[in-house]
Design a protein around this motif. Structure first.
Motif, PDB file in Angstrom:
ATOM      1  N   ALA A 178      49.384  57.521  43.041  1.00 15.76           N
ATOM      2  CA  ALA A 178      50.777  57.245  43.390  1.00 15.76           C
ATOM      3  C   ALA A 178      50.912  56.154  44.445  1.00 15.76           C
ATOM      4  N   GLU A 179      49.841  55.892  45.186  1.00 14.05           N
ATOM      5  CA  GLU A 179      49.901  54.869  46.236  1.00 14.05           C
ATOM      6  C   GLU A 179      49.498  53.480  45.741  1.00 14.05           C
ATOM      7  N   ALA A 180      49.031  53.386  44.510  1.00 11.22           N
ATOM      8  CA  ALA A 180      48.602  52.096  43.954  1.00 11.22           C
ATOM      9  C   ALA A 180      49.820  51.398  43.351  1.00 11.22           C
ATOM     10  N   THR A 181      50.623  50.778  44.210  1.00  8.90           N
ATOM     11  CA  THR A 181      51.883  50.186  43.778  1.00  8.90           C
ATOM     12  C   THR A 181      51.903  48.681  44.051  1.00  8.90           C
ATOM     13  N   LEU A 182      52.723  47.979  43.277  1.00  9.65           N
ATOM     14  CA  LEU A 182      52.848  46.532  43.374  1.00  9.65           C
ATOM     15  C   LEU A 182      54.285  46.146  43.716  1.00  9.65           C
ATOM     16  N   SER A 183      54.439  44.962  44.299  1.00 12.57           N
ATOM     17  CA  SER A 183      55.764  44.417  44.588  1.00 12.57           C
ATOM     18  C   SER A 183      56.461  44.012  43.291  1.00 12.57           C
ATOM     19  N   VAL A 184      57.797  44.104  43.283  1.00  9.80           N
ATOM     20  CA  VAL A 184      58.562  43.652  42.123  1.00  9.80           C
ATOM     21  C   VAL A 184      58.438  42.140  41.931  1.00  9.80           C
ATOM     22  N   ALA A 185      57.976  41.433  42.961  1.00 12.78           N
ATOM     23  CA  ALA A 185      57.830  39.979  42.879  1.00 12.78           C
ATOM     24  C   ALA A 185      56.432  39.547  42.464  1.00 12.78           C
ATOM     25  N   THR A 186      55.582  40.489  42.086  1.00  8.13           N
ATOM     26  CA  THR A 186      54.212  40.135  41.703  1.00  8.13           C
ATOM     27  C   THR A 186      54.201  39.143  40.548  1.00  8.13           C
TER      28      THR A 186
END
Length: 305
Positions: free
Chosen positions: A18-26
């Motif tokens: 659950a902590e492996a997240t990316l920015s919407v701007a990736t």
């Protein structure tokens, strides 16, 4: 509903999924500037503390080569070591599918591959049969497989899978399980995410690498096994009409394994599939660590330490 493994490899270490997240701007999210791999692993049936990885060396090599197509370097050893750490953190107790992914991680709007940051992650999920082992129905897609001159098909570039997605949904919404794509020259190329084989008069035939296919690792394994088993093989262009008169048609891929095609469009395929059955049984024995002749295809990783 997917059952994801509890830990992902992200930012150079294992973290809770659950902590492996990316920015919407990736960058990769917007431009498809990523490349992925797909690997199957399962606990050794005779020793559950040992995880068996099928052809790990080939998978890490292909992902490393795919990264080079994105103008970035990702060493095979880096991928392998991350996979080992990932498996030991998760300690899977059932068959799983691993998805390693190299991608442009910059936060920017310019479509480019120069002067840009990249990163690498791995996640996994429990996976049994991706396609029915009893067989699937296929339609000829209205979408055309891309050409290697338009994007690098020797790698699993994420942006290329828009065509696969369109073809798969078109097939399902029109009452079929899977799609078969023709290339720009009208020859059979592959399915939405699998390679294709036919059998005619005892000869195993598959489209060659000059037909805009992905160089599938399961495909290469099937060809090598068939030759060792005395089954004649040919890599050549396949016409659409050959699908309807073939003695056997089947698909191959990491997720799909070896899956028979039971119907193409409105034509039912023969239910007797001796070539495919023999190859599938041999491949299953290898992936489960039960065939000593091909033990070098299996990487064994202990996760109880």
């Amino acid at each position: 509903m997917h059952q994801f493994l509890p830990y992902a490899w992200f930012g150079g270490r294992c973290v809770p999924f659950a902590e492996a997240t990316l920015s919407v701007a990736t960058h990769a999210l917007h431009y498809g500037t990523g490349a992925f791999g797909g690997m199957r692993a399962l606990p050794n049936p005779s020793d559950p503390a040992e995880i068996l990885l099928f052809r790990a060396d080939r998978h890490t090599r292909r992902l490393s080569q795919s990264a080079r197509l994105l103008l970035t370097e990702l060493a095979e050893e880096t991928i392998h070591d991350a996979i080992v750490t990932f498996l030991r953190a998760n300690k899977p107790t059932c068959p799983i599918y691993l998805r390693p992914f190299v991608y442009t991680s910059d936060l920017g709007i310019a479509p480019r591959l120069h002067n840009i940051e990249t990163d690498f992650l791995i996640y996994g999920l429990e996976l049994g049969d991706y396609l029915s082992p009893e067989g699937v129905s296929c339609r000829i897609s209205s979408w055309t497989r891309q050409e290697d001159r338009s994007l690098p098909l020797r790698g699993k570039i994420s942006g290329a899978y828009i065509t696969s997605s369109l073809a798969k949904t078109e097939a399902v919404k029109s009452g079929f399980d899977e799609a078969l794509l023709l290339n720009s020259r009208g020859k059979v190329s592959e399915a939405s995410g699998m390679n294709l084989f036919i059998v005619r008069d005892g000869v195993l035939i598959t489209p060659g690498v000059d037909q805009d296919i992905l160089e599938g690792i399961t495909r290469a394994s099937v060809l090598e096994l068939a030759q060792a088993m005395g089954i004649p093989t040919l890599e050549r262009p396949v016409d659409k009409s050959e699908l309807f008169v073939a003695d056997e048609v089947f698909l191959s891929g990491t997720a799909a394994k070896v899956t028979p095609v039971r119907r193409v469009e409105t034509t039912d395929m023969p239910g007797h599939r001796p070539v495919m059955t023999a190859i599938r049984e041999r491949l299953t024995a290898i992936t489960e660590g039960r065939d000593s002749a091909y033990d070098h295809w299996v990487t064994r990783i202990r996760v109880d330490g």
